[in-house]
Design a protein around this motif. Sequence first.
Motif, PDB file in Angstrom:
ATOM      1  N   ASP A   1       0.854  -1.201   0.000  1.00 38.72           N
ATOM      2  CA  ASP A   1       0.000   0.000   0.000  1.00 38.72           C
ATOM      3  C   ASP A   1       0.881   1.239   0.000  1.00 38.72           C
ATOM      4  OD1 ASP A   1       0.951   0.110   2.575  1.00 38.72           O
ATOM      5  OD2 ASP A   1      -0.999   0.214   3.548  1.00 38.72           O
ATOM      6  N   CYS A   2       2.199   1.026   0.161  1.00 38.59           N
ATOM      7  CA  CYS A   2       3.137   2.139   0.161  1.00 38.59           C
ATOM      8  C   CYS A   2       4.396   1.699  -0.598  1.00 38.59           C
ATOM      9  CB  CYS A   2       3.454   2.519   1.606  1.00 38.59           C
ATOM     10  SG  CYS A   2       4.481   3.972   1.728  1.00 38.59           S
ATOM     11  N   LEU A   3       4.417   2.044  -1.870  1.00 41.49           N
ATOM     12  CA  LEU A   3       5.547   1.670  -2.728  1.00 41.49           C
ATOM     13  C   LEU A   3       6.366   2.935  -2.963  1.00 41.49           C
ATOM     14  CD1 LEU A   3       6.893  -0.414  -4.631  1.00 41.49           C
ATOM     15  CD2 LEU A   3       5.375   0.398  -6.426  1.00 41.49           C
ATOM     16  N   LEU A   4       7.599   2.925  -2.463  1.00 43.30           N
ATOM     17  CA  LEU A   4       8.393   4.158  -2.511  1.00 43.30           C
ATOM     18  C   LEU A   4       9.608   3.995  -3.414  1.00 43.30           C
ATOM     19  CD1 LEU A   4       8.300   5.111   1.284  1.00 43.30           C
ATOM     20  CD2 LEU A   4       6.798   5.900  -0.549  1.00 43.30           C
ATOM     21  N   LEU A   5       9.743   4.919  -4.322  1.00 41.34           N
ATOM     22  CA  LEU A   5      10.941   4.942  -5.157  1.00 41.34           C
ATOM     23  C   LEU A   5      12.052   5.616  -4.349  1.00 41.34           C
ATOM     24  CD1 LEU A   5      12.556   4.634  -7.725  1.00 41.34           C
ATOM     25  CD2 LEU A   5      11.494   6.725  -8.595  1.00 41.34           C
TER      26      LEU A   5
ATOM     27  N   PHE B   1       6.400   1.355 -12.589  1.00 37.79           N
ATOM     28  CA  PHE B   1       6.034   0.595 -11.380  1.00 37.79           C
ATOM     29  C   PHE B   1       5.028   1.355 -10.514  1.00 37.79           C
ATOM     30  CE2 PHE B   1      10.015  -1.092 -12.830  1.00 37.79           C
ATOM     31  CZ  PHE B   1       9.817  -2.451 -12.703  1.00 37.79           C
ATOM     32  N   ARG B   2       4.694   2.555 -10.931  1.00 36.92           N
ATOM     33  CA  ARG B   2       3.697   3.417 -10.279  1.00 36.92           C
ATOM     34  C   ARG B   2       3.966   3.609  -8.775  1.00 36.92           C
ATOM     35  NH1 ARG B   2      -1.634   2.940 -10.421  1.00 36.92           N
ATOM     36  NH2 ARG B   2      -1.788   5.147 -10.878  1.00 36.92           N
ATOM     37  N   PRO B   3       5.147   4.128  -8.423  1.00 38.11           N
ATOM     38  CA  PRO B   3       5.422   4.386  -7.002  1.00 38.11           C
ATOM     39  C   PRO B   3       4.422   5.399  -6.419  1.00 38.11           C
ATOM     40  CG  PRO B   3       7.101   5.410  -8.405  1.00 38.11           C
ATOM     41  CD  PRO B   3       6.255   4.561  -9.302  1.00 38.11           C
ATOM     42  N   HIS B   4       4.111   5.196  -5.130  1.00 41.79           N
ATOM     43  CA  HIS B   4       3.173   6.115  -4.466  1.00 41.79           C
ATOM     44  C   HIS B   4       3.883   7.370  -3.979  1.00 41.79           C
ATOM     45  CE1 HIS B   4       1.204   2.068  -3.457  1.00 41.79           C
ATOM     46  NE2 HIS B   4       0.530   2.611  -4.449  1.00 41.79           N
ATOM     47  N   GLY B   5       5.176   7.231  -3.686  1.00 41.54           N
ATOM     48  CA  GLY B   5       5.914   8.382  -3.148  1.00 41.54           C
ATOM     49  C   GLY B   5       7.401   8.191  -3.373  1.00 41.54           C
ATOM     50  N   LEU B   6       8.163   9.208  -2.989  1.00 40.15           N
ATOM     51  CA  LEU B   6       9.625   9.133  -3.098  1.00 40.15           C
ATOM     52  C   LEU B   6      10.219   9.030  -1.701  1.00 40.15           C
ATOM     53  CD1 LEU B   6      10.226  12.102  -5.610  1.00 40.15           C
ATOM     54  CD2 LEU B   6       9.930   9.676  -6.161  1.00 40.15           C
ATOM     55  N   LEU B   7      11.304   8.273  -1.586  1.00 39.82           N
ATOM     56  CA  LEU B   7      12.055   8.232  -0.333  1.00 39.82           C
ATOM     57  C   LEU B   7      13.479   8.663  -0.699  1.00 39.82           C
ATOM     58  CD1 LEU B   7      11.897   7.259   2.707  1.00 39.82           C
ATOM     59  CD2 LEU B   7      13.173   5.309   1.907  1.00 39.82           C
TER      60      LEU B   7
END
Length: 319
Positions: A235-239, A260-266
């Motif tokens: 539910d939280c895929l972070l690039l 890959f449709r990340p939800h956010g950046l880290l």
Amino acid sequence: MLFKGHTAEEALAKVHQSLGSSAIVVQLKRVPSAGIGRIWGAMEIEAWAQAPAPLTPTPPPSGVPVARVRSAPKEARTLELLLSLGLNEESARKVHQSIPGSGAALTNQEACLQLGAALLDAWDKGTKRIPKTPRRIALIGAAGSGKSIATAKWITIESLRHRQDCRIWCLDGIVANSAEFLSQHAELLGIPVETTWNPGLPPCSREFLDLPGWNPTDPDVSDRMANLLDRFEPDCLLLTLNAAYEASILQNQVVQFMPFRPHGLLLTHLDECGSPSKIWDLVLASGIAVFGTSSGRFIPGGFERTGGEAWMERLFEQV
Ligand SMILES: Nc1nc2c(ncn2[C@@H]2O[C@H](COP(=O)(O)OP(=O)(O)OP(=O)(O)O)[C@@H](O)[C@H]2O)c(=O)[nH]1
Ligand SMILES: [Mg+2]
């Protein structure tokens, strides 16, 4: 004096009404709404403003109308300001275009207020897919971008500070996952580490997927990774990006990992680079906000969730 409004324009209108059109806006902040809207998370704009110091009138340079001395058209003012903050041209134009043009002349304070609101709005749009409380977390990114260190910091916080029941999946890609330190660290914390996928295990309140980094231009590795991600259903895929890399490399990684449709950046390596304009350029180009940052190789230090306000303040501090 403090003024509030639902939008930057509304707050500014109140400032002008009370202190006059030359009032100086010293701070712009977005805060939770004080009214009933707080219940569903509504926000409002706070503007701290002061009346201008009385000036000894000086005559304008000959031939220049008085109004032009104080203000310039929106076109020149906001774009110029955005570029002076260090944003690249593409970002500056994007933000500039999102500011509604009234055709009116703007003072510096008005321009700052408008572009601050536009930046926050762009950040907010980029957070739409990031959950408030992530439960199934997967970090993806290029090899060596700092995924495993960030995961180790995050599980420590979840396990020790938030007392969450965690599990970590350390899975191989096409190359083996060599993050031994992550498994050892998890074991020290009493967190179970799984090295093969087993959907039959009872769920934990926080599950982390650690994958080795890969180059998304390689279709075979990308297929394998996409397959693992589909099974894990984060539910939280972070690039995860090493913020110390050059801006062009980072922009390229964002484009390559976008399928890959990340939800956010880290962002990692913040101890080596903290340039806020580089971060804003990434957010504006990708349309994805920064979920958090990791700074330094020591666990669990320097792991933070950051919002648009903090990054906006850092951007404005530069000038
Ligand atoms: N200075 C600094 N070093 C970091 C930071 N994060 C990670 N590192 C270092 O960067 C290297 C790679 O970190 P990892 O966390 O193993 O990277 P990874 O993305 O998991 O690597 P792969 O799994 O091989 O793709 C290690 O030497 C870390 O000590 C950071 O925020 N600051
Ligand atoms: Mg790793």
